[in-house]
Each structure stands twice: as structure tokens, then as C-alpha cells.
Design an enzyme around this catalytic site. Sequence first.
Site, PDB file in Angstrom:
ATOM      1  N   GLU A   1      -4.724  -8.385   0.704  1.00 28.49           N
ATOM      2  CA  GLU A   1      -5.757  -8.304   2.560  1.00 28.49           C
ATOM      3  C   GLU A   1      -7.067  -8.236   2.161  1.00 28.49           C
ATOM      4  O   GLU A   1      -7.977  -7.857   1.016  1.00 28.49           O
ATOM      5  CB  GLU A   1      -5.481  -7.191   2.782  1.00 28.49           C
ATOM      6  CG  GLU A   1      -3.852  -6.960   3.319  1.00 28.49           C
ATOM      7  CD  GLU A   1      -3.293  -6.048   4.422  1.00 28.49           C
ATOM      8  OE1 GLU A   1      -4.512  -4.940   5.119  1.00 28.49           O
ATOM      9  OE2 GLU A   1      -1.792  -5.864   4.504  1.00 28.49           O
TER      10      GLU A   1
ATOM     11  N   GLU B   1       1.257  -0.625  -0.130  1.00 27.78           N
ATOM     12  CA  GLU B   1      -0.028   0.475   0.236  1.00 27.78           C
ATOM     13  C   GLU B   1       0.668   1.098   0.088  1.00 27.78           C
ATOM     14  O   GLU B   1       0.816   2.212   0.820  1.00 27.78           O
ATOM     15  CB  GLU B   1      -1.212  -0.005   1.395  1.00 27.78           C
ATOM     16  CG  GLU B   1      -2.242  -1.412   1.073  1.00 27.78           C
ATOM     17  CD  GLU B   1      -2.881  -1.268   2.272  1.00 27.78           C
ATOM     18  OE1 GLU B   1      -2.946  -0.505   3.005  1.00 27.78           O
ATOM     19  OE2 GLU B   1      -4.116  -2.061   2.214  1.00 27.78           O
TER      20      GLU B   1
END
Length: 459
Positions: free
Chosen positions: A366, A167
Amino acid sequence: MTDFPRFPPGFVFGAATASYQIEGAAREDGRGPSIWDTYSHTPGRVANGDTGDTACDHYHRYREDVALLRELGVDSYRFSIAWPRIVPAGSGAVNPKGLDFYARLVDELLAAGIEPAATLYHWDLPQALEDRGGWRVRETAERFAEYTAVVAEHLGDRVPRWITLNEPWCSAFLGYSVGRHAPGAREGRGALAAAHHLLVGHGLAVQALRAAGVREAGITLNLDRNLPATGSAADRAAVVRADTQHNLVWTEPLLAGRYPDTEEETWGELISGQDFRRDGDLALIGQPLDFLGINYYRPIVVADAPHREADPARRTATDNRYAEVRLEGVRHTAMEWPVVPDTFTDLLVALKKRYGDALPPIHITENGSAEHDEPSADGTVHDRDRVAYLRDHLTALKTALDAGVDVRGYYVWSLLDNFEWAFGYGKRFGIVRVDYDTLRRTPKDSYHWYRALIAAQRQ
Ligand code: FCB
């Protein structure tokens, strides 16, 4: 059993964690300080004054955690490697004890029949590098490549799947623009430079992974499904700016070899005439990937809005003339995130439509939810909301597969309750409960549900 979505043979089921969120042992065996140690120890930054000093004590209890994974029946475990354990000062001396820890973890996983998937950077930048400018400066990307080469040389033959960055949106924009993540800066050009240098670091790290001959190299993005608050032209234009900031800034250089053509309308003078891009960077960043990792949790609803800061010289990189709006009429998790599983399908289908054959196979690295868990006296948690969240998102994922999106795996976030960054330990994402007084682990109902889903695939 019949209500479990069924995935193709070979589909990878996994669980994910990250170093600073679970390891603890922050000053042990030569680990150097990271920006998250500094940030969490700064009063007022993290809820309740929580830090990762002890976290889940995974550093000492990894055998127990691998046993939980084996019992769960996952094919793969995604963990991250703490850069400050390997290169404590960010450059220079390598710490053999740091490498040993991950070697032991990898051996334990392999012995349990679980494929390791390692993330090289899940936000714990060595503090020494931040002191020299952090991701604002190109040198950090170069140090990242050196660290990657060291790790890949030691573990590359036993870890089949490598994720360079987790991220980068959070690293660049929460870290250097919003200031809600370490190092807590609120900048304009500094954050845009950070975004670029993270991508450069990714490109250099892919080269280092290739040189070490690893099987699969990729990156994990938290792509967002941005929805307009109304059908107005102004709100739809706001979505374009939100998409540019959240998604296109990463996917265009990574998958299309260009910078977003909407960056001027998103950042104006902040992006024009920038000096951090160099010739050749796009080729470096856009090297072929074996997979794209995607983390997905929730949609974001945006509305047109004025700049928050009137003075252009003081604007941050996330001040892009839009505001987030609360979505009514749906359930919200303990993070106050709206639950709309269809948006997960839509995101994947739209990505495939935009990039076509340039889109590598996808791993969902995720997905999960923080809920208001209420443990019974024996520590068990009947987390019905989390089970529903996982079931509905896995079903939405299956719909995307049926629509032709090439998704190869799914990792639930998270194996354990853990340090949820600025929220501290108050937000629980685990399918296993961690009692932070005793550090005892207790599988929740969602763990048993996920275990049954995995087992049902193999019948
Ligand atoms: C993601 C992070 C992960 C975790 C989840 C809830 O943004 O990658 O570490 O905090 O959100």
C-alpha cells in the site's frame, strides 16, 4: 513520458483494496457480523455515523471493478477476504456462498490477465470471536489458521500471492490500546497479548498456506519511519520506544527470531512476566517468508514526553513516554499526514541494513494519499496533489531499488474511494472516484497517470 521512474522488468504494478472498506452486502449470502460492523454501528465511533453496510457495493459490482483494473493495466490486484463471509460464527460451519464470491472474483481477475493477491485478515474479525476475547486470547490465532486452511484449499491453486495479516500494529494497538479501531478497547496487557497472538496466528496461517502448496506467503506491516523532534538524547530515546512499538515488535520475531531487546524500556512492567508467550512461539512466528509486504504513507516525528497516565495499573500499551509532533514546512494530505517521500527510501534502506540477507524480497502492498478532491460536473477529478504524491513516492522507491533493496512490486492504495475506518467516507484515497449516492465510478487524473506509468514500463 520520460519523467516516469523506470523499474526492472518483471516488477509488479498493482492496486489494493480491503473487504470491509469496499464490499458492502454486509448481511448478504450468510455473512456473519464482524467487529467493524459492531464498531461502526456504535454511535460516536465513526465520523458521520458511516458504516460499511453498502460501502462501494463491490460485492455486486466486482465485474465493473475488475474491468477498471484491466483498463488500468495492472499486473496484480490485492484484495482481502472477509473472514465472516467464510466462517460466519468465527468457528464451525463454513459458508459456501462466501467462498463462491471470492472464487468468482478470482476467476474474473484471471480472465482479465490480472494476478490475484489475497489478504486473509484486513481487520474484519468475526464478532463471535471477539465475544470470546478476540486477539487477546490464543484461541483466535487457532481459529484463524482453520479459516486460512479452508480458503487456501479452495483458492490456493489460483491465487499465487497470500498475505496473512494486514498491519497487525493497527489490529493490536489501534484496536486494543488507542481504541480508535474496532473493537475500541483501551488496554495495556490485553493489547500486548493481542500483538503476540496476531503473530502466532500469522505463523499458524503460514503453515496452513504451505500445506496447501501456495506459491508465495507473506505478511504486510505498516512500518514507520520515526524521526526525533530534536537532536536531544531524550528525543532520540523516544524514537527507540516508538520504533519498538511500531516496528520492532513485528520485525524482530518475524525476521530475527527474537523479541525486541528494547521492550522493557518501552513497556516496563506491562511486558515483564507476561504469560501469553509459549516455548516454540518464536520458531513458529519466524518461519521463512517468500516476501515482506510493507505499507508506507508518512513519517512520524516524536518527542520525549511523560506517561499520559500516571497510574501504572491503568496505562495502555501505546503510552510509551513519547508524543507525536507536527512536522512543519511540508505539505500535509487530507489525513493531515506530512508528505516526505525521502523517508520512504530511508525506511527501506535502514531495514535492509538492519536485517541484511534475512530480509525477504519486499512488496509495497500500500501507498497513496487522501486528498481534498473536487469533482467537476462530469465527475472527473483533477487530483494533482495525488499524482505528485504517487510520482514522488515511486521515485523514492526506485532510489531504494538502486541502493540495493530487493523490492518486487508496488500496489497503490487504493483502486476506489472507500470506507476509511474511523474517518468514514470523508477521506478519499481512490484513484477512481466513487459517488456514494449513485455508486458511479469515475477514474481520476491519478488513474490515468498511473496507467501511463505502467504502460511506459513496457515500451
Ligand atoms: C492502512 C490500511 C488501509 C487504509 C490505508 C489508508 O493503514 O491498511 O486499509 O485504510 O491505511
